[in-house]
Design an enzyme around this catalytic site. Structure first.
Site, PDB file in Angstrom:
ATOM      1  N   GLY A   1      -2.040  35.564  -7.789  1.00 57.73           N
ATOM      2  CA  GLY A   1      -3.371  35.571  -7.184  1.00 57.73           C
ATOM      3  C   GLY A   1      -4.538  35.241  -8.076  1.00 57.73           C
ATOM      4  O   GLY A   1      -5.669  35.184  -7.599  1.00 57.73           O
TER       5      GLY A   1
ATOM      6  N   GLY B   1       1.013  31.116  -8.139  1.00 60.24           N
ATOM      7  CA  GLY B   1       1.237  29.913  -7.341  1.00 60.24           C
ATOM      8  C   GLY B   1       0.126  28.919  -7.656  1.00 60.24           C
ATOM      9  O   GLY B   1       0.327  27.909  -8.348  1.00 60.24           O
ATOM     10  N   ARG B   2      -1.060  29.275  -7.180  1.00 55.81           N
ATOM     11  CA  ARG B   2      -2.242  28.431  -7.360  1.00 55.81           C
ATOM     12  C   ARG B   2      -2.476  28.053  -8.832  1.00 55.81           C
ATOM     13  O   ARG B   2      -2.788  26.905  -9.137  1.00 55.81           O
ATOM     14  CB  ARG B   2      -3.445  29.235  -6.842  1.00 55.81           C
TER      15      ARG B   2
ATOM     16  N   ARG C   1      -8.404  24.399   4.063  1.00 57.54           N
ATOM     17  CA  ARG C   1      -8.970  25.574   3.396  1.00 57.54           C
ATOM     18  C   ARG C   1     -10.479  25.751   3.612  1.00 57.54           C
ATOM     19  O   ARG C   1     -10.918  26.871   3.863  1.00 57.54           O
ATOM     20  CB  ARG C   1      -8.623  25.549   1.905  1.00 57.54           C
TER      21      ARG C   1
ATOM     22  N   TYR D   1     -11.178  29.389   5.402  1.00 54.45           N
ATOM     23  CA  TYR D   1     -11.855  30.458   4.685  1.00 54.45           C
ATOM     24  C   TYR D   1     -13.011  30.006   3.796  1.00 54.45           C
ATOM     25  O   TYR D   1     -13.304  30.617   2.778  1.00 54.45           O
ATOM     26  CB  TYR D   1     -10.919  31.418   3.928  1.00 54.45           C
TER      27      TYR D   1
ATOM     28  N   CYS E   1     -11.018  15.790  14.892  1.00 54.90           N
ATOM     29  CA  CYS E   1     -11.930  16.110  15.992  1.00 54.90           C
ATOM     30  C   CYS E   1     -12.247  17.589  16.083  1.00 54.90           C
ATOM     31  O   CYS E   1     -11.839  18.276  17.025  1.00 54.90           O
ATOM     32  CB  CYS E   1     -11.356  15.569  17.293  1.00 54.90           C
ATOM     33  N   GLU E   2     -12.956  18.059  15.078  1.00 53.94           N
ATOM     34  CA  GLU E   2     -13.495  19.410  15.019  1.00 53.94           C
ATOM     35  C   GLU E   2     -14.798  19.306  14.237  1.00 53.94           C
ATOM     36  O   GLU E   2     -14.817  18.699  13.166  1.00 53.94           O
ATOM     37  CB  GLU E   2     -12.562  20.342  14.222  1.00 53.94           C
TER      38      GLU E   2
ATOM     39  N   TYR F   1      -1.958  24.858  -1.771  1.00 52.45           N
ATOM     40  CA  TYR F   1      -2.313  25.251  -0.403  1.00 52.45           C
ATOM     41  C   TYR F   1      -2.982  24.145   0.412  1.00 52.45           C
ATOM     42  O   TYR F   1      -3.442  24.398   1.516  1.00 52.45           O
ATOM     43  CB  TYR F   1      -3.173  26.522  -0.387  1.00 52.45           C
TER      44      TYR F   1
HETATM   45  C1  LIG Z   1       0.686  34.076  -2.152  1.00 54.20           C
HETATM   46  C2  LIG Z   1       1.441  35.000  -2.997  1.00 54.20           C
HETATM   47  C3  LIG Z   1       1.516  34.802  -4.370  1.00 54.20           C
HETATM   48  C4  LIG Z   1       0.791  33.685  -5.087  1.00 54.20           C
HETATM   49  O1  LIG Z   1      -0.597  33.711  -4.926  1.00 54.20           O
HETATM   50  P1  LIG Z   1      -1.486  32.650  -5.736  1.00 54.20           P
HETATM   51  O2  LIG Z   1      -2.880  32.967  -5.320  1.00 54.20           O
HETATM   52  O3  LIG Z   1      -1.071  31.296  -5.308  1.00 54.20           O
HETATM   53  O4  LIG Z   1      -1.235  32.885  -7.187  1.00 54.20           O
HETATM   54  C5  LIG Z   1       2.311  35.657  -5.105  1.00 54.20           C
HETATM   55  N1  LIG Z   1       2.981  36.673  -4.520  1.00 54.20           N
HETATM   56  C6  LIG Z   1       2.925  36.899  -3.201  1.00 54.20           C
HETATM   57  C7  LIG Z   1       3.695  38.010  -2.607  1.00 54.20           C
HETATM   58  C8  LIG Z   1       2.157  36.072  -2.392  1.00 54.20           C
HETATM   59  O5  LIG Z   1       2.106  36.312  -1.084  1.00 54.20           O
END
Ligand SMILES: *Cc1c(COP(=O)(O)O)cnc(C)c1O
Length: 439
Positions: free
Chosen positions: A256, A300-301, A338, A342, A369-370, A398
């Site tokens: 995250g 992830g990000r 995105r 949000y 079309c939004e 994402y």
């Molecule tokens: C989405 C998610 C992540 C990764 O989040 P990032 O913001 O992309 O780093 C890690 N663990 C869980 C359980 C998630 O749902």
């Protein structure tokens, strides 16, 4: 603008403006890439992915050897990327049967795969057991019972973590908070449900409970939420040892941590995030008298976000006098939803005029079309002309993962660049692709 995007690490590590005034990534001129592959085009810089993975992996191994970095594949899952993740010696976090099937296809080592999700289906759970996944992160009583029963049927003992809902606020958009009490994810501690989950897991011979997981949300720029959730998680673990004899062997604060989408964002450097997280975990262990458990993190990000740049061609330009200039692109919410869901904010530059100074602000609108299909509102750019190439950095996570065929849009092509060589890893969709599932 380009300079600021470079110094603030909004653009990939290898990005530069070449003598022609064009944005270059991985030694490839983006104007040439757009010409060759068409737009919208997603360009991934392999060097940036390698560097971000190494920053997580090497720092964590150095400061906390009993640990693992998992790539959260929901940020973007594609065969080339999961192969690269495997090569970079990261584990994998999957949240669906589809991501699991892809991991299987590319030969990902299954003992390094963790399975998340608040409503895993019976088929998904069975597949996870058959493939002998490293961990299943259990999110509900429904799943706990299902997993225990199916594992028993298959004669397996599945290693699990229990996902806690620690009841903390992450400083992020409401839709991206996952650790609060009022969330669909995890077992709340305060209501006694987490403890009941522990008791049920310990009572199931087909399950081996190793510890806890508490992902608090995404797009987080401060560490206090992690410190708070970890303190709560460890205090809970201490109680569970005292009351039920559970040893905490593994703990995951999830992922995250944020990246720079615009020059105004100030993400912490990844090695610093790793050091702070380990300090938080060590302190929590010390406070509660527990042995420091194995630590699992799930970015992830922060692995792929900065590596990806979206390229679009400018088409219609509409000036509403005294109000706003709408510059319409050949992509939009179908490839990047995105901003619409949000309010995500981005920077942009003209990739074919990257060294020109900005004129007034323009609004970069999508073609779908939004009315809400606007990628960036009022951003200062050199006055765009039809045919210009717009680059939107920090598009690697994402965007494609959430992309759709809205308006029967064809999903974009994807090209990976490294050492001056472009490699087309995904072609643009065609009407045949969209019709392939229609009977
Ligand atoms: C989405 C998610 C992540 C990764 O989040 P990032 O913001 O992309 O780093 C890690 N663990 C869980 C359980 C998630 O749902």
């Amino acid at each position: 603008m380009a300079t600021e995007l470079l110094t603030r690490q909004v653009l990939p590590d290898t990005a530069r403006v070449n003598p022609a005034g064009h944005l270059e990534i991985g030694g490839c001129d983006t104007v040439d890439l757009a010409h060759t592959y068409g737009t919208p085009l997603y360009v991934y810089d392999e060097a940036t992915i390698r560097a971000r993975a190494a920053q997580h992996r090497d720092t964590l191994r150095a400061v906390y050897p009993s640990s693992e970095v998992l790539y959260a594949s929901k940020a973007y899952a594609a065969p080339w990327l999961l192969r690269l993740i495997r090569e970079l010696d990261l584990g994998l976090d999957v949240v669906s049967g589809g991501e699991l099937a892809l991991a299987e296809r590319v030969g990902f080592p299954m003992e390094r795969v963790y399975f998340h999700g608040n409503n895993k289906t019976p088929d998904e759970v069975r597949r996870a057991l058959e493939l002998r996944l490293g961990r299943v992160v259990v999110d509900s009583f429904h799943e706990l019972d299902l997993l225990a029963r199916l594992a028993a049927e298959l004669g397996r003992r599945q290693r699990i973590l229990i996902r806690l809902s620690p009841g903390v606020e992450a400083h992020t958009h409401d839709y991206r908070k996952t650790g609060i009490l009022d969330s669909k994810f995890g077992f709340p501690i305060s209501t006694g449900q987490a403890e009941e989950a522990v008791q049920r897991a310990l009572a199931a011979p087909s399950l081996e409970l190793l510890g806890f997981h508490a992902h608090i949300g995404s797009g987080i720029y401060e560490m206090d939420g992690y410190a708070e959730a970890t303190a709560i998680g460890f205090e809970f673990a201490r109680q569970m040892r005292e009351r039920h004899g559970l040893e905490l062997r593994e703990y995951s604060p999830g992922g995250g941590w944020g990246i720079a989408y615009t020059p105004a964002d100030r993400p912490m450097p990844i090695p610093e995030v790793m050091r702070q997280l380990t300090r938080i975990v060590r302190e929590a262990a010390q406070r509660t008298g527990l042995q420091p458990p194995r630590l699992v993190v799930e970015p992830g990000r922060s692995i792929v976000g900065t590596a990806g740049v979206a390229l679009y061609t400018v088409g219609a330009i509409k000036v509403v006098p005294g109000l706003r200039t709408f510059v319409s692109l050949d992509g939009g919410m179908a490839d990047n939803i995105r901003p619409a869901i949000y309010g995500a904010r981005y920077a942009a530059l003209l990739a074919n005029r990257a060294s020109e100074p900005p004129d007034g602000p323009v609004t970069l609108a999508g073609k779908y079309c939004e009315s809400g299909d606007v990628l960036i509102k009022d951003i200062p750019l050199p006055a765009p002309r039809s045919g210009d190439l717009v680059a939107i950095p920090a598009s690697g996570a994402y965007n494609l993962a959430m992309s759709s065929n809205y308006n029967l849009a064809y999903r974009p092509a994807v090209v990976v660049v490294a050492d001056g060589e472009p490699r087309l890893v995904r072609r643009r969709e065609t009407i045949e692709d969209l019709l392939a599932t229609e009977l």
